[in-house]
Design a protein around this motif. Structure first.
Motif, PDB file in Angstrom:
ATOM      1  N   ALA A 291      20.516   7.898   5.447  1.00 19.39           N
ATOM      2  CA  ALA A 291      19.377   7.077   5.871  1.00 19.39           C
ATOM      3  C   ALA A 291      18.553   6.534   4.710  1.00 19.39           C
ATOM      4  CB  ALA A 291      18.477   7.893   6.788  1.00 19.39           C
ATOM      5  N   ALA A 292      18.451   7.278   3.635  1.00 21.95           N
ATOM      6  CA  ALA A 292      17.514   6.963   2.554  1.00 21.95           C
ATOM      7  C   ALA A 292      17.659   5.558   1.966  1.00 21.95           C
ATOM      8  CB  ALA A 292      17.596   8.017   1.456  1.00 21.95           C
ATOM      9  N   PRO A 293      18.856   5.078   1.622  1.00 23.28           N
ATOM     10  CA  PRO A 293      18.932   3.756   0.984  1.00 23.28           C
ATOM     11  C   PRO A 293      18.376   2.633   1.874  1.00 23.28           C
ATOM     12  CG  PRO A 293      20.996   4.936   0.723  1.00 23.28           C
ATOM     13  CD  PRO A 293      20.170   5.728   1.674  1.00 23.28           C
ATOM     14  N   SER A 294      18.769   2.604   3.128  1.00 19.70           N
ATOM     15  CA  SER A 294      18.291   1.551   4.024  1.00 19.70           C
ATOM     16  C   SER A 294      16.815   1.712   4.328  1.00 19.70           C
ATOM     17  CB  SER A 294      19.110   1.553   5.322  1.00 19.70           C
ATOM     18  OG  SER A 294      20.457   1.279   5.022  1.00 19.70           O
ATOM     19  N   LEU A 295      16.388   2.944   4.521  1.00 18.88           N
ATOM     20  CA  LEU A 295      14.985   3.196   4.797  1.00 18.88           C
ATOM     21  C   LEU A 295      14.124   2.801   3.591  1.00 18.88           C
ATOM     22  CD1 LEU A 295      12.873   4.238   6.750  1.00 18.88           C
ATOM     23  CD2 LEU A 295      13.250   6.526   5.820  1.00 18.88           C
ATOM     24  N   TYR A 296      14.596   3.103   2.398  1.00 22.87           N
ATOM     25  CA  TYR A 296      13.872   2.745   1.175  1.00 22.87           C
ATOM     26  C   TYR A 296      13.635   1.235   1.110  1.00 22.87           C
ATOM     27  CZ  TYR A 296      13.085   2.047  -3.852  1.00 22.87           C
ATOM     28  OH  TYR A 296      12.584   1.677  -5.077  1.00 22.87           O
ATOM     29  N   VAL A 297      14.693   0.465   1.283  1.00 18.92           N
ATOM     30  CA  VAL A 297      14.567  -0.998   1.226  1.00 18.92           C
ATOM     31  C   VAL A 297      13.687  -1.499   2.370  1.00 18.92           C
ATOM     32  CG1 VAL A 297      15.824  -3.193   1.307  1.00 18.92           C
ATOM     33  CG2 VAL A 297      16.738  -1.278  -0.032  1.00 18.92           C
ATOM     34  N   TRP A 298      13.854  -0.913   3.565  1.00 16.93           N
ATOM     35  CA  TRP A 298      13.036  -1.321   4.711  1.00 16.93           C
ATOM     36  C   TRP A 298      11.551  -1.080   4.422  1.00 16.93           C
ATOM     37  CZ3 TRP A 298       9.693   1.154   8.086  1.00 16.93           C
ATOM     38  CH2 TRP A 298       9.355   0.440   9.243  1.00 16.93           C
ATOM     39  N   LEU A 299      11.218   0.076   3.861  1.00 16.46           N
ATOM     40  CA  LEU A 299       9.821   0.378   3.536  1.00 16.46           C
ATOM     41  C   LEU A 299       9.270  -0.616   2.517  1.00 16.46           C
ATOM     42  CD1 LEU A 299      10.015   4.267   3.368  1.00 16.46           C
ATOM     43  CD2 LEU A 299       8.713   2.927   5.049  1.00 16.46           C
ATOM     44  N   LEU A 300      10.075  -0.970   1.515  1.00 16.21           N
ATOM     45  CA  LEU A 300       9.634  -1.968   0.535  1.00 16.21           C
ATOM     46  C   LEU A 300       9.399  -3.320   1.200  1.00 16.21           C
ATOM     47  CD1 LEU A 300      11.941  -1.216  -2.537  1.00 16.21           C
ATOM     48  CD2 LEU A 300       9.538  -0.556  -2.226  1.00 16.21           C
ATOM     49  N   GLU A 301      10.310  -3.703   2.077  1.00 12.73           N
ATOM     50  CA  GLU A 301      10.162  -4.979   2.779  1.00 12.73           C
ATOM     51  C   GLU A 301       8.931  -4.989   3.686  1.00 12.73           C
ATOM     52  OE1 GLU A 301      13.829  -5.722   4.835  1.00 12.73           O
ATOM     53  OE2 GLU A 301      14.769  -6.558   3.048  1.00 12.73           O
TER      54      GLU A 301
ATOM     55  N   THR B  42       0.848  -1.189   0.000  1.00  2.00           N
ATOM     56  CA  THR B  42       0.000   0.000   0.000  1.00  2.00           C
ATOM     57  C   THR B  42       0.883   1.237   0.000  1.00  2.00           C
ATOM     58  OG1 THR B  42      -0.074   0.225   2.402  1.00  2.00           O
ATOM     59  CG2 THR B  42      -1.731  -1.208   1.391  1.00  2.00           C
ATOM     60  N   ALA B  43       0.276   2.383  -0.237  1.00  2.47           N
ATOM     61  CA  ALA B  43       1.023   3.639  -0.180  1.00  2.47           C
ATOM     62  C   ALA B  43       1.561   3.872   1.230  1.00  2.47           C
ATOM     63  CB  ALA B  43       0.153   4.801  -0.610  1.00  2.47           C
ATOM     64  N   ASP B  44       0.832   3.411   2.240  1.00  2.38           N
ATOM     65  CA  ASP B  44       1.228   3.653   3.622  1.00  2.38           C
ATOM     66  C   ASP B  44       2.249   2.650   4.134  1.00  2.38           C
ATOM     67  OD1 ASP B  44      -0.624   5.821   3.905  1.00  2.38           O
ATOM     68  OD2 ASP B  44      -2.204   4.314   4.001  1.00  2.38           O
ATOM     69  N   GLY B  45       2.204   1.422   3.643  1.00  2.00           N
ATOM     70  CA  GLY B  45       3.097   0.399   4.163  1.00  2.00           C
ATOM     71  C   GLY B  45       2.998   0.330   5.676  1.00  2.00           C
ATOM     72  N   PRO B  46       4.132   0.408   6.397  1.00  2.82           N
ATOM     73  CA  PRO B  46       4.098   0.311   7.854  1.00  2.82           C
ATOM     74  C   PRO B  46       3.809   1.638   8.551  1.00  2.82           C
ATOM     75  CG  PRO B  46       6.349   0.521   7.126  1.00  2.82           C
ATOM     76  CD  PRO B  46       5.494   0.458   5.878  1.00  2.82           C
ATOM     77  N   CYS B  47       3.518   2.663   7.786  1.00  2.00           N
ATOM     78  CA  CYS B  47       3.350   4.005   8.341  1.00  2.00           C
ATOM     79  C   CYS B  47       1.870   4.339   8.522  1.00  2.00           C
ATOM     80  CB  CYS B  47       4.008   5.038   7.429  1.00  2.00           C
ATOM     81  SG  CYS B  47       5.751   4.696   7.114  1.00  2.00           S
TER      82      CYS B  47
ATOM     83  N   MET C  53       5.365  -1.199   1.563  1.00  2.00           N
ATOM     84  CA  MET C  53       5.035   0.094   0.968  1.00  2.00           C
ATOM     85  C   MET C  53       5.318  -0.026  -0.529  1.00  2.00           C
ATOM     86  SD  MET C  53       6.360   3.978   1.837  1.00  2.00           S
ATOM     87  CE  MET C  53       5.313   4.184   3.284  1.00  2.00           C
ATOM     88  N   THR C  54       4.524   0.638  -1.352  1.00  2.00           N
ATOM     89  CA  THR C  54       4.760   0.573  -2.791  1.00  2.00           C
ATOM     90  C   THR C  54       6.083   1.258  -3.130  1.00  2.00           C
ATOM     91  OG1 THR C  54       3.611   2.653  -3.246  1.00  2.00           O
ATOM     92  CG2 THR C  54       2.270   0.619  -3.307  1.00  2.00           C
ATOM     93  N   LYS C  55       6.687   0.851  -4.230  1.00  2.00           N
ATOM     94  CA  LYS C  55       7.953   1.462  -4.650  1.00  2.00           C
ATOM     95  C   LYS C  55       7.803   2.958  -4.867  1.00  2.00           C
ATOM     96  CE  LYS C  55      10.356  -2.415  -6.689  1.00  2.00           C
ATOM     97  NZ  LYS C  55      11.015  -2.977  -7.867  1.00  2.00           N
ATOM     98  N   ALA C  56       6.704   3.353  -5.479  1.00  2.00           N
ATOM     99  CA  ALA C  56       6.502   4.777  -5.769  1.00  2.00           C
ATOM    100  C   ALA C  56       6.462   5.596  -4.480  1.00  2.00           C
ATOM    101  CB  ALA C  56       5.216   4.974  -6.566  1.00  2.00           C
ATOM    102  N   GLU C  57       5.743   5.126  -3.467  1.00  2.00           N
ATOM    103  CA  GLU C  57       5.645   5.868  -2.211  1.00  2.00           C
ATOM    104  C   GLU C  57       6.943   5.818  -1.422  1.00  2.00           C
ATOM    105  OE1 GLU C  57       3.230   7.971  -1.051  1.00  2.00           O
ATOM    106  OE2 GLU C  57       2.471   7.721  -3.072  1.00  2.00           O
TER     107      GLU C  57
END
Length: 192
Positions: free
Chosen positions: A163-173, A32-37, A176-180
């Motif tokens: 922070a961005a690279p690790s956070l990006y992968v964490w959100l995908l895992e 989802t757009a929200d993922g874990p958020c 969260m959708t790739k776009a969001e």
């Protein structure tokens, strides 16, 4: 004293790195757009289109720390502390948090230890490019080397670069959708 920006966002809305060793996750089923958020945070943040990049980056980082469930404790504490420090000190704080939680750091940078050593071995202005290369960040299709360099040199966005690279992968895992995930993490670096 900790300043929470999520209530301010709510009020504003009411009022007006080795590629062979590391796999980038695909969008999980049910992403989802929200993922874990928190969906309310994501909804309000999405409406902040005319905000200055620095303010948006700080609100995004604070909101992620407060509304995304499951982040490592060291990372969450660092995000909370960053709202009380000068943004120029953010890179040091974030690097310490990543160093304390290397499993999180390795999500976006599989050879985090070597990349951080390489980064610290070069002069300050060249560190972002060393980090980009050491982590092979191009494989994420999140940011270019030139964008990382520009964000780093502003000092305000250096913590976001780290922070961005690790956070990006964490959100995908965490579905969260790739776009969001891309949108949120680019905002941390002052990019749209």
């Amino acid at each position: 004293m900790r300043l929470s920006l999520v209530p301010l966002l709510l009020a504003a809305a009411v009022t007006g790195c080795s590629t062979s060793a590391q796999k980038i996750p695909n969008e999980a089923d049910g992403a989802t757009a929200d993922g874990p958020c928190d969906p309310e945070f994501r909804s309000i943040l999405a409406k902040q289109t005319d905000m200055e990049a620095e303010t948006l980056a700080r609100i995004t980082l604070t909101g992620i720390g407060e509304s995304c469930r499951g982040l490592p404790d060291d990372v969450t504490r660092t995000i909370a502390a960053m709202s009380t420090f000068d943004p120029a000190d953010g890179a040091t704080l974030m690097m310490n948090a990543l160093d304390e939680n290397r499993s999180f750091a390795r999500l976006g940078c599989s050879d985090f230890e070597a990349a951080s050593k390489a980064m610290l071995a070069v002069p300050g202005p060249d560190r972002a490019r060393a980090f980009f290369k050491g982590c092979e960040l191009g494989r994420l299709n999140l940011v270019t080397e030139a964008e990382v360099d520009t964000a780093w040199k502003s000092n305000v966005f250096a913590s976001g670069v780290l922070a961005a690279p690790s956070l990006y992968v964490w959100l995908l895992e965490h579905r969260m959708t790739k776009a969001e995930a891309r949108k949120l993490t680019r905002q941390l670096m002052g990019l749209r």
